[in-house]
Design a protein around this motif. Structure first.
Motif, PDB file in Angstrom:
ATOM      1  N   THR A  53       0.805  -1.224   0.000  1.00 39.15           N
ATOM      2  CA  THR A  53       0.000   0.000   0.000  1.00 39.15           C
ATOM      3  C   THR A  53       0.837   1.273   0.000  1.00 39.15           C
ATOM      4  OG1 THR A  53      -0.109   0.037   2.421  1.00 39.15           O
ATOM      5  CG2 THR A  53      -1.821  -1.199   1.257  1.00 39.15           C
ATOM      6  N   SER A  54       2.183   1.123   0.048  1.00 38.77           N
ATOM      7  CA  SER A  54       3.085   2.269   0.193  1.00 38.77           C
ATOM      8  C   SER A  54       2.766   3.067   1.444  1.00 38.77           C
ATOM      9  CB  SER A  54       3.010   3.181  -1.042  1.00 38.77           C
ATOM     10  OG  SER A  54       3.406   2.479  -2.202  1.00 38.77           O
ATOM     11  N   GLY A  55       2.319   2.345   2.479  1.00 37.07           N
ATOM     12  CA  GLY A  55       1.970   2.993   3.736  1.00 37.07           C
ATOM     13  C   GLY A  55       3.178   3.216   4.627  1.00 37.07           C
ATOM     14  N   SER A  56       2.935   3.862   5.765  1.00 37.14           N
ATOM     15  CA  SER A  56       4.002   4.137   6.720  1.00 37.14           C
ATOM     16  C   SER A  56       4.310   2.886   7.528  1.00 37.14           C
ATOM     17  CB  SER A  56       3.586   5.267   7.670  1.00 37.14           C
ATOM     18  OG  SER A  56       3.386   6.470   6.959  1.00 37.14           O
ATOM     19  N   PRO A  57       5.569   2.564   7.703  1.00 36.10           N
ATOM     20  CA  PRO A  57       5.940   1.395   8.508  1.00 36.10           C
ATOM     21  C   PRO A  57       5.555   1.583   9.973  1.00 36.10           C
ATOM     22  CG  PRO A  57       7.788   2.155   7.156  1.00 36.10           C
ATOM     23  CD  PRO A  57       6.745   3.218   7.107  1.00 36.10           C
ATOM     24  N   ASP A  58       5.358   0.479  10.660  1.00 40.26           N
ATOM     25  CA  ASP A  58       5.019   0.488  12.075  1.00 40.26           C
ATOM     26  C   ASP A  58       6.261   0.852  12.887  1.00 40.26           C
ATOM     27  OD1 ASP A  58       4.539  -0.340  14.796  1.00 40.26           O
ATOM     28  OD2 ASP A  58       2.838  -1.503  14.078  1.00 40.26           O
ATOM     29  N   LEU A  59       6.225   1.977  13.569  1.00 40.93           N
ATOM     30  CA  LEU A  59       7.386   2.420  14.327  1.00 40.93           C
ATOM     31  C   LEU A  59       7.652   1.541  15.544  1.00 40.93           C
ATOM     32  CD1 LEU A  59       7.161   6.325  14.236  1.00 40.93           C
ATOM     33  CD2 LEU A  59       8.404   4.770  12.728  1.00 40.93           C
ATOM     34  N   ASP A  60       6.609   0.903  16.078  1.00 42.23           N
ATOM     35  CA  ASP A  60       6.826  -0.014  17.198  1.00 42.23           C
ATOM     36  C   ASP A  60       7.655  -1.221  16.749  1.00 42.23           C
ATOM     37  OD1 ASP A  60       5.446   1.551  19.002  1.00 42.23           O
ATOM     38  OD2 ASP A  60       3.546   0.495  18.749  1.00 42.23           O
ATOM     39  N   ASP A  61       7.386  -1.713  15.543  1.00 44.57           N
ATOM     40  CA  ASP A  61       8.198  -2.801  14.993  1.00 44.57           C
ATOM     41  C   ASP A  61       9.646  -2.352  14.818  1.00 44.57           C
ATOM     42  OD1 ASP A  61       5.950  -4.410  14.839  1.00 44.57           O
ATOM     43  OD2 ASP A  61       5.698  -4.182  12.672  1.00 44.57           O
ATOM     44  N   ALA A  62       9.814  -1.157  14.247  1.00 46.32           N
ATOM     45  CA  ALA A  62      11.162  -0.644  14.021  1.00 46.32           C
ATOM     46  C   ALA A  62      11.906  -0.479  15.346  1.00 46.32           C
ATOM     47  CB  ALA A  62      11.102   0.683  13.272  1.00 46.32           C
TER      48      ALA A  62
END
Length: 276
Positions: A108-117
């Motif tokens: 979807t070209s969405g924003s990555p999950d910052l919690d995962d990062a």
């Protein structure tokens, strides 16, 4: 002498571990990995190392990793030798790889999950704080699960702790899709390199980038020889970081060409906590 995989769990290892069931997870580059459930209910990752036509070191990699893990994790880690190389048994880490976890982000070209990062950055920071550089950070080695996030496959790590000479080998780089320019340059010129925390940071940034976009950090032909790919990493700037959200700017910092200008793993964690 090279051996053809996959390799079944040797009989003397089976007698020691007592598997109730087993399934092969992967067989590549001199390592067969089994998902083993023991009769006592433990779930293990059992690695069988063997030499390939191009890499003799893969035969001793399971034992080298086990030696390092014994100083890093509280759970029991076992290892030993078999006629073709070495083997190890370590706790299974349940979860998804970072690449699989961000599949919807790529779609979807969405924003990555910052919690995962952040979870991935913390796992790397913990390793660095323990005195080690990983040397092979990549999305498939970052496992995000219900019981936490693990940075696996530390067989190439360098740092504190003694490695038996029989199980040690020179570091010749990692998967080039995540390799820092200074590592690629050293391998091209010297045939070997020294893993570093700074190169790990670059690799984590490249892992974030590829997992979020599906694109490698540097453009080079898929079918190019490894030396050609490394030369591209040395000669060319990384691709524009088009990751949406605050992670994009952080990836840019992590993949700067000068190792001294990259943030530390601790600083990456601070930045992600602030943005999350």
């Amino acid at each position: 002498m090279p051996i053809s995989g996959p390799i079944d769990i040797p009989e003397h290892v089976r007698e020691l571990l007592e598997p109730a069931s087993q399934s092969m997870v992967v067989d590549r580059r001199g390592s067969t990995v089994w998902d083993v459930q023991t009769v006592s209910g433990r779930r293990l990752a059992v690695k069988i190392g063997y030499p390939t036509p191009t890499h003799a070191w893969t035969a001793v990699a399971p034992a080298r990793e086990a030696v390092i893990l014994r100083g890093l994790i509280p759970e029991e880690v076992r290892y030993g030798e078999w006629r073709g190389g070495t083997w190890s048994a370590q706790p299974w880490r349940e979860g998804e790889s970072l690449f699989d976890r961000w599949q919807s982000c790529r779609a979807t070209s969405g924003s990555p999950d910052l919690d995962d990062a952040l979870a991935c950055a913390v796992a790397l920071s913990d390793l660095h704080d323990a005195g080690w550089a990983h040397g092979d950070v990549q999305p498939n080695h970052l496992i995000i699960g219900p019981h936490g996030t693990a940075l696996i496959d530390v067989a190439l790590a360098r740092g504190e702790g003694e490695i038996p000479e029989a199980y040690d080998f020179r570091y010749r780089g990692c998967l080039v899709h995540y390799e820092a320019p200074e590592i690629s340059k050293a391998v091209l010129h010297e045939g070997t390199a020294v893993p570093s925390r700074e190169a790990d940071i670059y690799a984590l940034g490249a892992s974030f980038f590829l997992s979020a976009t599906g694109r490698r950090h540097v453009d080079y032909p898929d079918d190019a020889e490894r030396a050609v790919q490394r030369q591209a990493i040395v000669d060319r700037p990384h691709r524009p970081v088009n990751v949406p959200g605050p992670l994009g700017g952080l990836i840019e910092q992590m993949m700067t060409r000068n190792p001294a200008d990259r943030p530390t793993s601790g600083e990456v964690c601070v930045e992600l906590r602030r943005d999350g």
